[in-house]
Design an enzyme around this catalytic site. Sequence first.
Site, PDB file in Angstrom:
ATOM      1  N   LYS A  10       3.864  -4.657   5.769  1.00  0.00           N
ATOM      2  CA  LYS A  10       3.771  -5.172   4.432  1.00  0.00           C
ATOM      3  C   LYS A  10       4.643  -4.054   3.655  1.00  0.00           C
ATOM      4  O   LYS A  10       4.248  -2.986   3.248  1.00  0.00           O
ATOM      5  CB  LYS A  10       2.434  -5.232   3.822  1.00  0.00           C
ATOM      6  CG  LYS A  10       2.304  -5.753   2.635  1.00  0.00           C
ATOM      7  CD  LYS A  10       1.060  -5.405   1.763  1.00  0.00           C
ATOM      8  CE  LYS A  10       1.716  -4.370   0.602  1.00  0.00           C
ATOM      9  NZ  LYS A  10       2.671  -4.809  -0.289  1.00  0.00           N
ATOM     10  N   CYS A  39       9.065  11.450  -3.346  1.00  0.00           N
ATOM     11  CA  CYS A  39       7.781  12.210  -3.195  1.00  0.00           C
ATOM     12  C   CYS A  39       8.211  13.699  -3.065  1.00  0.00           C
ATOM     13  O   CYS A  39       7.141  14.653  -3.410  1.00  0.00           O
ATOM     14  CB  CYS A  39       7.004  11.646  -1.999  1.00  0.00           C
ATOM     15  SG  CYS A  39       7.885  11.557  -0.470  1.00  0.00           S
ATOM     16  N   GLU A  48       0.750   9.513   3.575  1.00  0.00           N
ATOM     17  CA  GLU A  48       1.767   9.955   3.008  1.00  0.00           C
ATOM     18  C   GLU A  48       1.817   9.752   1.658  1.00  0.00           C
ATOM     19  O   GLU A  48       1.906   8.516   1.126  1.00  0.00           O
ATOM     20  CB  GLU A  48       3.298   9.894   3.662  1.00  0.00           C
ATOM     21  CG  GLU A  48       3.276  10.348   4.974  1.00  0.00           C
ATOM     22  CD  GLU A  48       3.227  12.004   5.152  1.00  0.00           C
ATOM     23  OE1 GLU A  48       3.327  12.642   3.823  1.00  0.00           O
ATOM     24  OE2 GLU A  48       3.000  12.499   6.241  1.00  0.00           O
TER      25      GLU A  48
HETATM   26  P1  NAD Z   1       1.536   2.415  -4.299  1.00  0.00           P
HETATM   27  O1  NAD Z   1       0.410   3.236  -3.803  1.00  0.00           O
HETATM   28  O2  NAD Z   1       1.249   1.635  -5.571  1.00  0.00           O
HETATM   29  O3  NAD Z   1       1.773   1.229  -3.163  1.00  0.00           O
HETATM   30  C1  NAD Z   1       2.113   1.577  -1.918  1.00  0.00           C
HETATM   31  C2  NAD Z   1       1.831   0.496  -1.067  1.00  0.00           C
HETATM   32  O4  NAD Z   1       0.563   0.201  -0.828  1.00  0.00           O
HETATM   33  C3  NAD Z   1       2.409  -0.822  -1.442  1.00  0.00           C
HETATM   34  O5  NAD Z   1       3.035  -1.708  -0.394  1.00  0.00           O
HETATM   35  C4  NAD Z   1       1.658  -1.635  -2.268  1.00  0.00           C
HETATM   36  O6  NAD Z   1       1.567  -2.935  -2.381  1.00  0.00           O
HETATM   37  C5  NAD Z   1       0.376  -1.235  -1.319  1.00  0.00           C
HETATM   38  N1  NAD Z   1      -1.042  -1.484  -1.723  1.00  0.00           N
HETATM   39  C6  NAD Z   1      -1.606  -1.350  -2.939  1.00  0.00           C
HETATM   40  N2  NAD Z   1      -3.009  -1.704  -3.107  1.00  0.00           N
HETATM   41  C7  NAD Z   1      -3.302  -1.818  -1.881  1.00  0.00           C
HETATM   42  C8  NAD Z   1      -4.512  -1.986  -1.098  1.00  0.00           C
HETATM   43  N3  NAD Z   1      -5.783  -1.979  -1.691  1.00  0.00           N
HETATM   44  N4  NAD Z   1      -4.711  -2.075   0.260  1.00  0.00           N
HETATM   45  C9  NAD Z   1      -3.496  -1.839   0.763  1.00  0.00           C
HETATM   46  N5  NAD Z   1      -2.398  -1.791   0.561  1.00  0.00           N
HETATM   47  C10 NAD Z   1      -2.052  -1.666  -0.873  1.00  0.00           C
HETATM   48  O7  NAD Z   1       2.954   3.343  -4.260  1.00  0.00           O
HETATM   49  P2  NAD Z   1       4.453   3.009  -4.967  1.00  0.00           P
HETATM   50  O8  NAD Z   1       4.111   2.852  -6.161  1.00  0.00           O
HETATM   51  O9  NAD Z   1       4.957   1.891  -4.133  1.00  0.00           O
HETATM   52  O10 NAD Z   1       5.065   4.366  -4.487  1.00  0.00           O
HETATM   53  C11 NAD Z   1       5.162   5.424  -5.078  1.00  0.00           C
HETATM   54  C12 NAD Z   1       4.186   6.692  -4.502  1.00  0.00           C
HETATM   55  O11 NAD Z   1       4.756   6.860  -3.262  1.00  0.00           O
HETATM   56  C13 NAD Z   1       4.646   7.908  -5.040  1.00  0.00           C
HETATM   57  O12 NAD Z   1       3.243   8.460  -5.390  1.00  0.00           O
HETATM   58  C14 NAD Z   1       5.164   8.662  -3.985  1.00  0.00           C
HETATM   59  O13 NAD Z   1       4.886  10.222  -4.129  1.00  0.00           O
HETATM   60  C15 NAD Z   1       4.585   8.206  -2.833  1.00  0.00           C
HETATM   61  N6  NAD Z   1       5.581   8.409  -1.969  1.00  0.00           N
HETATM   62  C16 NAD Z   1       5.113   9.337  -0.734  1.00  0.00           C
HETATM   63  C17 NAD Z   1       5.813   9.645   0.325  1.00  0.00           C
HETATM   64  C18 NAD Z   1       5.622  10.631   1.573  1.00  0.00           C
HETATM   65  O14 NAD Z   1       6.127  10.626   2.332  1.00  0.00           O
HETATM   66  N7  NAD Z   1       4.657  11.645   0.894  1.00  0.00           N
HETATM   67  C19 NAD Z   1       7.194   9.288   0.299  1.00  0.00           C
HETATM   68  C20 NAD Z   1       7.652   8.064  -0.614  1.00  0.00           C
HETATM   69  C21 NAD Z   1       6.888   7.907  -1.744  1.00  0.00           C
END
Ligand code: NAD
Length: 476
Positions: free
Chosen positions: A170, A279, A245
């Site tokens: 997803k 990130c 992550e």
């Molecule tokens: P987000 O948490 O809003 O969404 C991430 C994913 O989770 C999306 O696909 C979203 O649709 C899904 N999601 C949302 N609610 C959910 C639920 N209740 N159940 C299951 N899935 C759900 O994050 P974002 O805004 O897409 O990305 C930005 C974040 O990602 C930042 O905090 C960044 O630091 C982090 N990030 C971390 C890494 C790492 O490896 N540590 C790498 C890249 C990005």
Amino acid sequence: MQQNYIGGKWVDGATASRNVNPSDLSDVIGEYAQADAAQATAAIEAARAAAPAWAHATGQARSDALDKIGTEILARSRELGELLAREEGKTLPEAQGEVNRAGQIFKFFAGEALRVAGEKLPMVRPGIEPEVTREPVGVVGIITPWNFPIAIPAWKAAPALAYGNTVVLKPADLVPASAWALTEIISRAGLPAGAFNLVMGRGSTVGQAMVNDKRVDAITFTGSVGTGSAIAQSAIARMAKIQMEMGGKNPLVVMDDADLAVAVDCAIQGAFYSTGQRCTASSRLLVHKNIHADFVAAMAERMRTLRIGHALRPETQIGPVVDQSQMDQNLRYLDIGKSEGARLVAGGERVQCDTDGYYFSPALFADCDNGMRISREEIFGPVAAVIPFGSYEEGLALANDTDFGLSAGICTTSLKHATHFKRHVQAGMVMVNCPTAGVDYHVPFGGRKGSSYGPREQGRYAAEFYTTVKTAYVNA
Ligand code: NAD
């Protein structure tokens, strides 16, 4: 409309969503299917049904499929890079680099599929030989964020498939095109129907259905801390294996013996490239007070030269912010920083370009302290806080004074300080005289504290998450 891929077939979604270019809001990339919970369940059932066949496929079959996928991604890197730059807004060289990385990851795991090794140990009971082997976990649910639309799906899907698991992916709602293109390539690689499934749609419906379903053995998630901790709690409640992550507030320590040009380069790249939407971004610049004024002046000068613009233009160095809500978040933190008493040295404004997009000038705050919200909370935009310190020990303590622990860097010409920092900084990845962002594909990726939970991703360490160990005793 670009469809979902379930059980080896392309299928319409319950609804559709429009994918718009953040560099040019008049450019519609396409309509993408949006699954509902029932379609997510169908994908899980398809992955479950395909699991035995793929778990027992030969290493050669898995390796060949992954190699084919990697070869095609690399061959089409320009075209896929353009698509990625259009939907996410990173510049074309950054996007093409990300696509290449996705291809290399599939190539790497094509090799690993042939190196799933076990152990045979000496007997401790006469006649009873112990043996340790690795087996696939089963069905892996992959949930990804918007900032690396092809590399993150690739670095989760490639090891999942290499070690014999089946997959339901997803992707983030904002960037379905790269995940769809990756799926289209995977669909022609010779996997059994159902071994790889794509369900585009909302996290709260499609993602949550994957998290709640007992037939998904493992969930690997990358995204924000809030979403990650909510997912972790639901998944742990049903004893699923999880790998999370999440965010970062990565420090770059600049010592007074650093090469100033190297330090400024690391800070500019680490804090502002990819529009700060990484990130691993260097959002805290901890600078020795002896060089603080020179460093801030050199940063301001470099920032004046940064070219902000359409992601596909060759001259652009900083592409747009991904969407209006991230733009609002950046602007909100600009107000927070000012109200906390930080001094805005450069940038921090919405910028007009010749196309209508979400353009924002990278922002540098000086005179910050580590207690300010702009020093503690992940902004996820091109906004950095400069925090002065008086000694190496103080710099290290500030670097570790954070809820996160993903990446950390030091700029110094002292071997003593570099070595001490490598040992004592509390982060999963440490950089000496290089930016906190920008990592290799064949070594582990991940962090500590609030940044990560569960086994590391990538490289050979990926086997910890994507396999389960079996101990056999044979009375020969
Ligand atoms: P987000 O948490 O809003 O969404 C991430 C994913 O989770 C999306 O696909 C979203 O649709 C899904 N999601 C949302 N609610 C959910 C639920 N209740 N159940 C299951 N899935 C759900 O994050 P974002 O805004 O897409 O990305 C930005 C974040 O990602 C930042 O905090 C960044 O630091 C982090 N990030 C971390 C890494 C790492 O490896 N540590 C790498 C890249 C990005």
